[in-house]
Write a protein that holds these residues in place. Structure first.
Motif, PDB file in Angstrom:
ATOM      1  N   HIS A  76       0.857  -1.179   0.000  1.00 51.51           N
ATOM      2  CA  HIS A  76       0.000   0.000   0.000  1.00 51.51           C
ATOM      3  C   HIS A  76       0.897   1.234   0.000  1.00 51.51           C
ATOM      4  O   HIS A  76       1.931   1.248   0.649  1.00 51.51           O
ATOM      5  CB  HIS A  76      -0.904   0.040   1.235  1.00 51.51           C
ATOM      6  CG  HIS A  76      -1.774  -1.164   1.380  1.00 51.51           C
ATOM      7  ND1 HIS A  76      -2.838  -1.410   0.550  1.00 51.51           N
ATOM      8  CD2 HIS A  76      -1.721  -2.195   2.243  1.00 51.51           C
ATOM      9  CE1 HIS A  76      -3.414  -2.536   0.914  1.00 51.51           C
ATOM     10  NE2 HIS A  76      -2.752  -3.037   1.931  1.00 51.51           N
ATOM     11  N   ARG A  91      -7.964   7.688  -4.757  1.00 53.55           N
ATOM     12  CA  ARG A  91      -7.498   6.307  -4.915  1.00 53.55           C
ATOM     13  C   ARG A  91      -7.106   6.066  -6.369  1.00 53.55           C
ATOM     14  O   ARG A  91      -7.854   6.392  -7.276  1.00 53.55           O
ATOM     15  CB  ARG A  91      -8.591   5.344  -4.497  1.00 53.55           C
ATOM     16  CG  ARG A  91      -8.154   3.917  -4.494  1.00 53.55           C
ATOM     17  CD  ARG A  91      -9.239   3.051  -3.921  1.00 53.55           C
ATOM     18  NE  ARG A  91      -8.860   1.670  -4.016  1.00 53.55           N
ATOM     19  CZ  ARG A  91      -9.551   0.698  -3.516  1.00 53.55           C
ATOM     20  NH1 ARG A  91     -10.675   0.952  -2.876  1.00 53.55           N
ATOM     21  NH2 ARG A  91      -9.150  -0.537  -3.638  1.00 53.55           N
ATOM     22  N   HIS A  99      -2.776  -1.019  -3.101  1.00 49.27           N
ATOM     23  CA  HIS A  99      -3.578   0.197  -3.131  1.00 49.27           C
ATOM     24  C   HIS A  99      -2.634   1.392  -3.149  1.00 49.27           C
ATOM     25  O   HIS A  99      -1.645   1.408  -2.418  1.00 49.27           O
ATOM     26  CB  HIS A  99      -4.495   0.289  -1.907  1.00 49.27           C
ATOM     27  CG  HIS A  99      -5.510  -0.789  -1.877  1.00 49.27           C
ATOM     28  ND1 HIS A  99      -5.424  -1.869  -1.041  1.00 49.27           N
ATOM     29  CD2 HIS A  99      -6.627  -0.979  -2.608  1.00 49.27           C
ATOM     30  CE1 HIS A  99      -6.454  -2.667  -1.242  1.00 49.27           C
ATOM     31  NE2 HIS A  99      -7.193  -2.152  -2.194  1.00 49.27           N
ATOM     32  N   TRP A 101      -2.887   5.599  -2.866  1.00 47.59           N
ATOM     33  CA  TRP A 101      -3.713   6.768  -2.589  1.00 47.59           C
ATOM     34  C   TRP A 101      -2.860   8.028  -2.682  1.00 47.59           C
ATOM     35  O   TRP A 101      -1.659   7.984  -2.446  1.00 47.59           O
ATOM     36  CB  TRP A 101      -4.301   6.715  -1.182  1.00 47.59           C
ATOM     37  CG  TRP A 101      -5.183   5.558  -0.896  1.00 47.59           C
ATOM     38  CD1 TRP A 101      -6.485   5.395  -1.272  1.00 47.59           C
ATOM     39  CD2 TRP A 101      -4.858   4.389  -0.139  1.00 47.59           C
ATOM     40  NE1 TRP A 101      -6.981   4.211  -0.787  1.00 47.59           N
ATOM     41  CE2 TRP A 101      -6.004   3.567  -0.091  1.00 47.59           C
ATOM     42  CE3 TRP A 101      -3.706   3.953   0.508  1.00 47.59           C
ATOM     43  CZ2 TRP A 101      -6.034   2.363   0.578  1.00 47.59           C
ATOM     44  CZ3 TRP A 101      -3.725   2.737   1.167  1.00 47.59           C
ATOM     45  CH2 TRP A 101      -4.883   1.953   1.195  1.00 47.59           C
ATOM     46  N   LEU A 114      -7.375   5.785   6.466  1.00 48.25           N
ATOM     47  CA  LEU A 114      -6.768   4.744   5.634  1.00 48.25           C
ATOM     48  C   LEU A 114      -6.287   3.514   6.401  1.00 48.25           C
ATOM     49  O   LEU A 114      -6.277   2.411   5.844  1.00 48.25           O
ATOM     50  CB  LEU A 114      -5.617   5.322   4.825  1.00 48.25           C
ATOM     51  CG  LEU A 114      -6.022   6.302   3.740  1.00 48.25           C
ATOM     52  CD1 LEU A 114      -4.799   6.774   2.975  1.00 48.25           C
ATOM     53  CD2 LEU A 114      -7.030   5.695   2.788  1.00 48.25           C
TER      54      LEU A 114
END
Length: 120
Positions: A76, A91, A99, A101, A114
């Motif tokens: 992430h 996002r 992921h 962001w 988050l």
């Protein structure tokens, strides 16, 4: 947290500790980021969360998104981008294994929002 601003690194580290996450490390430049994310004895080691300032990449004429998606060790990623117009969490990926962001500024609200999304 990778950022040239030592106060921002300290803030993020303290905030994560307050949220119960104690295994953190900080870096101040692109070279340190590369050392952390590319040179490991085990190819299976992954960072659960990388928080990085977009300016680290801008100075190298790189696009942060390409770096993030091109690195299998990043599970992430939260990118702090002062050029972003609002602090809404944006996002960038829908992949189940990663992921990415982007926010204007990493603050307590962003981290609290988050952290539950991250599968530690």
């Amino acid at each position: 947290m990778v950022d040239q601003d030592i106060e921002q690194r300290r803030f993020v580290e303290r905030s994560l500790t307050a949220l119960g996450y104690y295994r953190t490390t900080t870096a101040s430049c692109f070279e340190e980021l590369i050392a952390l994310t590319h040179y490991s004895p085990s190819l299976a080691e992954r960072f659960d969360l990388l928080i990085v300032s977009a300016s680290i990449f801008t100075k190298r004429n790189m696009y942060w998104f390409d770096f993030c998606l091109g690195n299998a060790r990043l599970k992430h990623v939260l990118v702090s981008d002062s050029d972003k117009r609002s602090n809404e969490i944006e996002r960038f990926t829908d992949r189940s294994d990663q992921h990415v962001w982007r926010v204007q500024d990493v603050n307590t609200h962003v981290l609290r929002t988050l952290i539950p999304c991250i599968d530690f």
